[in-house]
Design a protein around this motif. Structure first.
Motif, PDB file in Angstrom:
ATOM      1  N   SER A   1       0.806  -1.212   0.000  1.00 49.24           N
ATOM      2  CA  SER A   1       0.000   0.000   0.000  1.00 49.24           C
ATOM      3  C   SER A   1       0.844   1.268   0.000  1.00 49.24           C
ATOM      4  O   SER A   1       0.363   2.323  -0.374  1.00 49.24           O
ATOM      5  CB  SER A   1      -0.926  -0.012   1.203  1.00 49.24           C
ATOM      6  N   GLU A   2       2.111   1.178   0.389  1.00 48.03           N
ATOM      7  CA  GLU A   2       2.932   2.389   0.370  1.00 48.03           C
ATOM      8  C   GLU A   2       4.050   2.293  -0.659  1.00 48.03           C
ATOM      9  O   GLU A   2       4.432   3.283  -1.256  1.00 48.03           O
ATOM     10  CB  GLU A   2       3.551   2.655   1.741  1.00 48.03           C
ATOM     11  N   LEU A   3       4.583   1.100  -0.866  1.00 45.32           N
ATOM     12  CA  LEU A   3       5.806   0.997  -1.665  1.00 45.32           C
ATOM     13  C   LEU A   3       5.644   0.164  -2.930  1.00 45.32           C
ATOM     14  O   LEU A   3       6.621  -0.285  -3.481  1.00 45.32           O
ATOM     15  CB  LEU A   3       6.914   0.364  -0.819  1.00 45.32           C
ATOM     16  N   VAL A   4       4.414  -0.039  -3.374  1.00 49.23           N
ATOM     17  CA  VAL A   4       4.148  -0.877  -4.545  1.00 49.23           C
ATOM     18  C   VAL A   4       4.639  -2.301  -4.285  1.00 49.23           C
ATOM     19  O   VAL A   4       3.879  -3.129  -3.842  1.00 49.23           O
ATOM     20  CB  VAL A   4       4.776  -0.305  -5.820  1.00 49.23           C
ATOM     21  N   ALA A   5       5.917  -2.571  -4.527  1.00 46.09           N
ATOM     22  CA  ALA A   5       6.413  -3.903  -4.177  1.00 46.09           C
ATOM     23  C   ALA A   5       7.804  -3.812  -3.590  1.00 46.09           C
ATOM     24  O   ALA A   5       8.567  -4.759  -3.670  1.00 46.09           O
ATOM     25  CB  ALA A   5       6.400  -4.815  -5.392  1.00 46.09           C
ATOM     26  N   GLY A   6       8.153  -2.661  -3.029  1.00 43.67           N
ATOM     27  CA  GLY A   6       9.474  -2.524  -2.428  1.00 43.67           C
ATOM     28  C   GLY A   6      10.566  -2.682  -3.461  1.00 43.67           C
ATOM     29  O   GLY A   6      10.449  -2.204  -4.583  1.00 43.67           O
ATOM     30  N   TYR A   7      11.615  -3.400  -3.091  1.00 44.44           N
ATOM     31  CA  TYR A   7      12.777  -3.486  -3.974  1.00 44.44           C
ATOM     32  C   TYR A   7      12.503  -4.277  -5.239  1.00 44.44           C
ATOM     33  O   TYR A   7      13.325  -4.293  -6.142  1.00 44.44           O
ATOM     34  CB  TYR A   7      13.974  -4.061  -3.226  1.00 44.44           C
ATOM     35  N   MET A   8      11.355  -4.956  -5.326  1.00 47.76           N
ATOM     36  CA  MET A   8      11.075  -5.719  -6.543  1.00 47.76           C
ATOM     37  C   MET A   8      10.259  -4.927  -7.554  1.00 47.76           C
ATOM     38  O   MET A   8       9.887  -5.475  -8.594  1.00 47.76           O
ATOM     39  CB  MET A   8      10.261  -6.957  -6.216  1.00 47.76           C
ATOM     40  N   THR A   9       9.980  -3.671  -7.252  1.00 45.75           N
ATOM     41  CA  THR A   9       9.027  -2.931  -8.076  1.00 45.75           C
ATOM     42  C   THR A   9       9.341  -2.985  -9.566  1.00 45.75           C
ATOM     43  O   THR A   9       8.462  -3.196 -10.389  1.00 45.75           O
ATOM     44  CB  THR A   9       8.986  -1.462  -7.623  1.00 45.75           C
ATOM     45  N   GLU A  10      10.620  -2.820  -9.907  1.00 50.77           N
ATOM     46  CA  GLU A  10      10.959  -2.715 -11.330  1.00 50.77           C
ATOM     47  C   GLU A  10      11.170  -4.067 -11.992  1.00 50.77           C
ATOM     48  O   GLU A  10      11.437  -4.134 -13.175  1.00 50.77           O
ATOM     49  CB  GLU A  10      12.237  -1.879 -11.495  1.00 50.77           C
ATOM     50  N   TYR A  11      11.083  -5.132 -11.220  1.00 52.49           N
ATOM     51  CA  TYR A  11      11.375  -6.437 -11.803  1.00 52.49           C
ATOM     52  C   TYR A  11      10.132  -7.062 -12.390  1.00 52.49           C
ATOM     53  O   TYR A  11       9.025  -6.826 -11.936  1.00 52.49           O
ATOM     54  CB  TYR A  11      11.972  -7.359 -10.740  1.00 52.49           C
ATOM     55  N   SER A  12      10.365  -7.858 -13.422  1.00 59.69           N
ATOM     56  CA  SER A  12       9.231  -8.546 -14.025  1.00 59.69           C
ATOM     57  C   SER A  12       9.709  -9.882 -14.548  1.00 59.69           C
ATOM     58  O   SER A  12      10.907 -10.154 -14.619  1.00 59.69           O
ATOM     59  CB  SER A  12       8.652  -7.705 -15.165  1.00 59.69           C
ATOM     60  N   GLY A  13       8.751 -10.697 -14.897  1.00 63.40           N
ATOM     61  CA  GLY A  13       9.066 -11.972 -15.532  1.00 63.40           C
ATOM     62  C   GLY A  13       9.949 -12.852 -14.673  1.00 63.40           C
ATOM     63  O   GLY A  13       9.773 -12.966 -13.465  1.00 63.40           O
ATOM     64  N   ILE A  14      10.940 -13.436 -15.298  1.00 59.31           N
ATOM     65  CA  ILE A  14      11.724 -14.483 -14.657  1.00 59.31           C
ATOM     66  C   ILE A  14      12.564 -13.937 -13.504  1.00 59.31           C
ATOM     67  O   ILE A  14      12.757 -14.586 -12.491  1.00 59.31           O
ATOM     68  CB  ILE A  14      12.593 -15.203 -15.709  1.00 59.31           C
ATOM     69  N   ARG A  15      13.048 -12.683 -13.648  1.00 62.76           N
ATOM     70  CA  ARG A  15      13.850 -12.119 -12.550  1.00 62.76           C
ATOM     71  C   ARG A  15      13.014 -11.925 -11.311  1.00 62.76           C
ATOM     72  O   ARG A  15      13.440 -12.199 -10.181  1.00 62.76           O
ATOM     73  CB  ARG A  15      14.446 -10.794 -12.987  1.00 62.76           C
ATOM     74  N   TRP A  16      11.804 -11.454 -11.531  1.00 60.95           N
ATOM     75  CA  TRP A  16      10.898 -11.297 -10.403  1.00 60.95           C
ATOM     76  C   TRP A  16      10.607 -12.660  -9.775  1.00 60.95           C
ATOM     77  O   TRP A  16      10.542 -12.796  -8.557  1.00 60.95           O
ATOM     78  CB  TRP A  16       9.605 -10.634 -10.883  1.00 60.95           C
ATOM     79  N   ALA A  17      10.466 -13.661 -10.645  1.00 61.84           N
ATOM     80  CA  ALA A  17      10.190 -15.007 -10.146  1.00 61.84           C
ATOM     81  C   ALA A  17      11.300 -15.469  -9.219  1.00 61.84           C
ATOM     82  O   ALA A  17      11.048 -16.159  -8.237  1.00 61.84           O
ATOM     83  CB  ALA A  17      10.031 -15.973 -11.306  1.00 61.84           C
TER      84      ALA A  17
END
Ligand code: SF4
Ligand code: SF4
Lengths: 167, 362
Positions: free
Chosen positions: B252-268
């Protein structure tokens, strides 16, 4: 110091209470309705997809005029001499062909204003609410009892009649 | 003595196993011995990767189901029987996603960060005794290794936050680092309690010391280790950034914290690391306080150790999930209050009391 320990005590106690509550809820029956498989009955007077029982429609334009967003498009042609279009179910005489009766549900705001003035009660709200499509054109619902060939014929005849009148 | 035996017998068991297989295939002489060691390590890494992946698949499903039922919903129901294939479908979707590296990120660090984070969560698994026989490396300082390695995650998270070039990521990373560093202390102290009770730093040794019924488990062996267990459990929740301590990822405050910019396999990979950590802290808690693979009653010892181990670990994982859906998120100052003013002093008392107990009562 006392407050410190009291604080810890309350913290632990409330956590345990909370966890007990969630545990209880884990085993209560869930309220979810598995929608596409199981549907709730919808209220009797709710507003969904419009339906025109075209065999009862007398083409009076009341609905099209009542609509605040102009989503009903109609075209009517007066019956020709010697043609009997029959009666509606409440006994009114039908005097008009209705080659076009389109309701654009994409524009409709479900106010229901079109259904009230209809003299023969043929324009009604149904209980159908699942009509999403991939094309916006598919949201225009056509109600007419005149097929395209017949409609062209009627328009032709109407045109001729008008020309004759003007003469 | 028992512990010494086990050490002798199962030291580097996994490498030996690989060598054995190689010999059996008649390939052993084709490569220098060191290569077999490397191959064994790779096999072990793949094995634990597999374990974490499977665990994540199941845990995510369970988490969604539990969260659903806690809130009187059903959770996933459509994919497979009662939605059992839902996480599998989600995983496939993740793999098929476009791998986006935003233009403004620091490319090298951005790519490196998930690798580091995942590697640390994978690396701790080598010393865990899964049963009386199966432990990949029997380190005699096993638990120290675990504590040391799990701290390496901090640079990874900071890297992710810094390289993302995004305010939320940076805030998340900073909070996460602060949180992990502070909670290392109660974690470490409560681990010391168990280590003192065992008089051993090797994971297998600690488990062996708890043999013979649940009253010998360190959680029940004296009142101080009992408290230490709960301190460890709470602090480890904070360490792996789980609710109610998920401030670094506070949606609710930080979107997803340090993972905000990650997507796809890196996020996985971040996600996998998170679930890997969840499993790892449960395993540590089970090993240190709940008797590892030991049966709760001597009469039940015919049931294989790994089964007991699995049950206990999964129970703790369940408790973690259960807590997550019970408690709301803490504020940053509350978080620090709990760590420095509650858990740390209590852990010190536990060490002191546990030591006295060890000297006076035993
Ligand atoms: S319900 Fe309202 S908006 Fe829709 S067609 Fe009728 S009058 Fe128009
Ligand atoms: S008001 Fe009723 S009868 Fe008149 S045109 Fe509309 S639908 Fe037909």
């Amino acid at each position: 110091m006392q407050r410190y320990f009291l604080n810890i005590y309350i913290g632990i106690k409330t956590i345990l209470i909370g966890m007990f509550i969630t545990l209880k809820h884990m085993f209560t029956k869930s309220v979810t309705v598995q929608y596409p498989h199981k549907k709730l009955d919808i209220p009797e007077r709710c507003r969904n997809l419009l339906l025109n029982k075209i065999e009862d429609c007398i083409g009076c334009y009341q609905c099209a005029r009542a609509c605040p967003v102009y989503c009903i498009t109609m075209e009517t042609i007066k019956a020709f001499e010697g043609e009997n279009l029959g009666l509606t179910s409440d006994g009114s005489k039908k005097r008009l062909w209705i080659p076009v009766f389109d309701i654009d549900m994409a524009k409709c705001c479900y106010c229901g204003l079109c259904t009230y003035p209809c003299p023969t009660k043929c324009l009604i709200m149904t209980d159908k609410y699942e009509y999403s499509t991939y094309k916006r054109d598919n949201l225009i619902f056509h109600f007419t009892n005149v097929d395209a060939v017949k409609a062209a014929e009627l328009r032709e005849k109407d045109h001729i009649r008008k020309m004759e009148k003007e003469k | 003595m028992l512990q010494k035996e086990i050490q002798r017998e199962y030291y580097n068991k996994f490498v030996e196993l690989v060598v054995e297989i190689a010999k059996w295939l008649g390939m052993y002489n084709s490569l220098p011995a060191i290569w077999w060691f490397i191959i064994a390590s790779i096999v072990a890494a793949l094995f634990f990767f597999f374990i974490i992946a499977v665990f994540a698949l199941i845990a995510i499903y369970v988490e969604r189901k539990v969260s659903g039922h806690v809130q009187d919903r059903l959770g996933p129901m459509e994919t497979g029987w009662h939605g059992i294939l839902q996480t599998l479908a989600d995983t496939i979707k993740l793999f098929l996603k476009e791998d986006i590296i935003p233009a403004a990120v620091d490319r090298k660090l951005f790519i490196l960060a998930p690798v580091i984070v995942f590697m640390t969560s994978l690396a701790v698994f080598v010393v865990f005794p899964f049963s009386e026989k199966f432990v990949v490396t029997e380190l005699n300082i096993g638990i120290l290794y675990v504590v040391a390695i799990s701290t390496v995650v901090v640079p990874g998270i900071i890297m992710a936050g810094w390289s993302s070039n995004n305010k939320w990521s940076l805030f998340g990373a900073m909070r996460s680092a602060a949180q992990i560093v502070s909670y290392e202390i109660p974690v470490g102290l409560s681990i010391v309690c168990a280590v003192m009770a065992a008089g051993d730093l090797s994971m297998q040794g600690i488990v062996v010391k708890q043999a013979g019924g649940f009253w010998n488990w360190f959680i029940f062996s004296n009142p101080f280790t009992f408290v230490a267990f709960f301190i460890y459990f709470l602090a480890s929740l904070a360490e792996v950034n789980r609710m109610p301590f998920d401030i670094p990822e506070a949606e609710s405050e930080l979107v997803a914290g340090y993972m905000t910019e990650y997507s796809g396999i890196r996020w996985a990979f971040f996600f996998l690391a998170e679930y890997g950590n969840m499993l790892a802290v449960s395993i540590i808690a089970v090993t240190l306080f709940l008797g590892g693979w030991q049966a709760p009653f001597p009469a039940l010892e015919f049931i294989p150790g790994w089964l007991w181990f699995l049950c206990k670990t999964l129970f703790l994982v369940f408790v973690q999930i259960w807590m997550r859906w019970t408690l709301p998120r803490l504020r940053v100052d509350q978080l620090m209050y709990i760590c420095w003013k509650v858990l740390t002093p209590f852990a010190f008392v536990c060490i002191f009391g546990g030591g006295l107990w060890q000297v006076l009562i035993k």
